[in-house]
Scaffold this motif. Sequence first.
Motif, PDB file in Angstrom:
ATOM      1  N   LEU A  25       0.815  -1.220   0.000  1.00  0.00           N
ATOM      2  CA  LEU A  25       0.000   0.000   0.000  1.00  0.00           C
ATOM      3  C   LEU A  25       0.850   1.272   0.000  1.00  0.00           C
ATOM      4  O   LEU A  25       0.356   2.341  -0.349  1.00  0.00           O
ATOM      5  CB  LEU A  25      -0.964   0.004   1.190  1.00  0.00           C
ATOM      6  N   ALA A  26       2.113   1.139   0.379  1.00  0.00           N
ATOM      7  CA  ALA A  26       3.008   2.302   0.304  1.00  0.00           C
ATOM      8  C   ALA A  26       3.181   2.736  -1.145  1.00  0.00           C
ATOM      9  O   ALA A  26       3.513   3.887  -1.423  1.00  0.00           O
ATOM     10  CB  ALA A  26       4.353   1.973   0.940  1.00  0.00           C
TER      11      ALA A  26
ATOM     12  N   ARG B  88       6.763   4.469   5.797  1.00  0.00           N
ATOM     13  CA  ARG B  88       6.227   5.806   6.042  1.00  0.00           C
ATOM     14  C   ARG B  88       6.788   6.772   5.005  1.00  0.00           C
ATOM     15  O   ARG B  88       6.052   7.542   4.389  1.00  0.00           O
ATOM     16  CB  ARG B  88       6.617   6.267   7.444  1.00  0.00           C
ATOM     17  N   ASP B  89       8.108   6.694   4.766  1.00  0.00           N
ATOM     18  CA  ASP B  89       8.748   7.610   3.821  1.00  0.00           C
ATOM     19  C   ASP B  89       8.288   7.354   2.392  1.00  0.00           C
ATOM     20  O   ASP B  89       8.039   8.295   1.631  1.00  0.00           O
ATOM     21  CB  ASP B  89      10.268   7.492   3.913  1.00  0.00           C
ATOM     22  N   LEU B  90       8.184   6.064   2.026  1.00  0.00           N
ATOM     23  CA  LEU B  90       7.696   5.741   0.685  1.00  0.00           C
ATOM     24  C   LEU B  90       6.315   6.340   0.467  1.00  0.00           C
ATOM     25  O   LEU B  90       6.046   6.960  -0.563  1.00  0.00           O
ATOM     26  CB  LEU B  90       7.617   4.222   0.500  1.00  0.00           C
ATOM     27  N   ARG B  92       4.963   8.808   2.036  1.00  0.00           N
ATOM     28  CA  ARG B  92       5.072  10.264   2.059  1.00  0.00           C
ATOM     29  C   ARG B  92       5.520  10.786   0.680  1.00  0.00           C
ATOM     30  O   ARG B  92       4.925  11.700   0.131  1.00  0.00           O
ATOM     31  CB  ARG B  92       6.102  10.648   3.115  1.00  0.00           C
ATOM     32  N   ASP B  93       6.564  10.131   0.132  1.00  0.00           N
ATOM     33  CA  ASP B  93       7.069  10.530  -1.183  1.00  0.00           C
ATOM     34  C   ASP B  93       5.974  10.422  -2.241  1.00  0.00           C
ATOM     35  O   ASP B  93       5.798  11.315  -3.071  1.00  0.00           O
ATOM     36  CB  ASP B  93       8.236   9.639  -1.601  1.00  0.00           C
ATOM     37  N   ARG B  94       5.250   9.329  -2.192  1.00  0.00           N
ATOM     38  CA  ARG B  94       4.191   9.112  -3.186  1.00  0.00           C
ATOM     39  C   ARG B  94       3.143  10.213  -3.083  1.00  0.00           C
ATOM     40  O   ARG B  94       2.695  10.762  -4.077  1.00  0.00           O
ATOM     41  CB  ARG B  94       3.546   7.752  -2.950  1.00  0.00           C
ATOM     42  N   LEU B  95       2.782  10.570  -1.863  1.00  0.00           N
ATOM     43  CA  LEU B  95       1.783  11.619  -1.660  1.00  0.00           C
ATOM     44  C   LEU B  95       2.326  12.964  -2.148  1.00  0.00           C
ATOM     45  O   LEU B  95       1.593  13.749  -2.748  1.00  0.00           O
ATOM     46  CB  LEU B  95       1.392  11.703  -0.185  1.00  0.00           C
ATOM     47  N   ASP B  96       3.623  13.193  -1.924  1.00  0.00           N
ATOM     48  CA  ASP B  96       4.227  14.440  -2.412  1.00  0.00           C
ATOM     49  C   ASP B  96       4.128  14.521  -3.929  1.00  0.00           C
ATOM     50  O   ASP B  96       3.778  15.561  -4.486  1.00  0.00           O
ATOM     51  CB  ASP B  96       5.701  14.518  -1.993  1.00  0.00           C
ATOM     52  N   ARG B  97       4.446  13.392  -4.593  1.00  0.00           N
ATOM     53  CA  ARG B  97       4.385  13.387  -6.058  1.00  0.00           C
ATOM     54  C   ARG B  97       2.960  13.629  -6.529  1.00  0.00           C
ATOM     55  O   ARG B  97       2.717  14.412  -7.445  1.00  0.00           O
ATOM     56  CB  ARG B  97       4.902  12.051  -6.602  1.00  0.00           C
TER      57      ARG B  97
END
Lengths: 115, 115
Positions: A25-26, B88-90, B92-97
Amino acid sequence: MPTDDLSVTFAALADPTRRAILARLADGEATVNELAAPFEMSLQAISKHLKVLERAGLISRSREAQWRPCRLETEPLETATAWIEQYRDLARDRLDRLDQEIRKITQKKEGHDHE
Amino acid sequence: MPTDDLSVTFAALADPTRRAILARLADGEATVNELAAPFEMSLQAISKHLKVLERAGLISRSREAQWRPCRLETEPLETATAWIEQYRDLARDRLDRLDQEIRKITQKKEGHDHE
DNA sequence: TCCATAATCAACTAGAAAGTTAATTAACTA
DNA sequence: TAGTTAATTAACTTTCTAGTTGATTATGGA
């Protein structure tokens, strides 16, 4: 079974199938069938795992026609790492102080040896 | 019960009594009786909790006369946070993109609106 | 409407977890 | 040696977990 938030979060993370689901899901949202595909176990078992993750607030689910896409929620992950890091750091600081004490004593001793 | 390291670590953390024990140990070594003192439950129950923590590598035990002082071990805590932070970081990055994409589209649209 | 698909619910089972009390081991002390 | 303290082990109970299969609900399409 403890029902406080942190216990529920850690318990949810204490299963490799659930961690694999979170890892998937990440990468982005997925349906129950998509999430179940990589595993040997029944769809019902995955459905239960998702319920555990949802109860822990680690995923949320919306509805699109007959699909229920799941998405990762990071807030409980933050709380969990915050807890761990707090005590890791406390332990680290304490060890650093111990280390300094030992160093002081050792230096004094060495000084005396040389005089 | 899953027996991989991460599952064992998270399962050990999924109990408030065990987390309280770890919190206490962040302050320094303690004996079983010292650790048991704050709790209502029997010494045997605490002994079992310590076994769970030891099996997870979260504590180690030495021997001094009839006492067995426990100390916190931070290595499994590192592994656990590393796992959490990775995803968490993955996420976060996806949401940023995603956010950037949305911004691009919104800006284009706004541009057209104004022309 | 009828059927297929997506997912959940219900009932059950096997095994694990967390607690209890009682007995045992290990080390010190008088 | 006998007694005390620290801690673990053993046996047992209750409750929970993770899986199973079978039935059910909800939605969309022919």
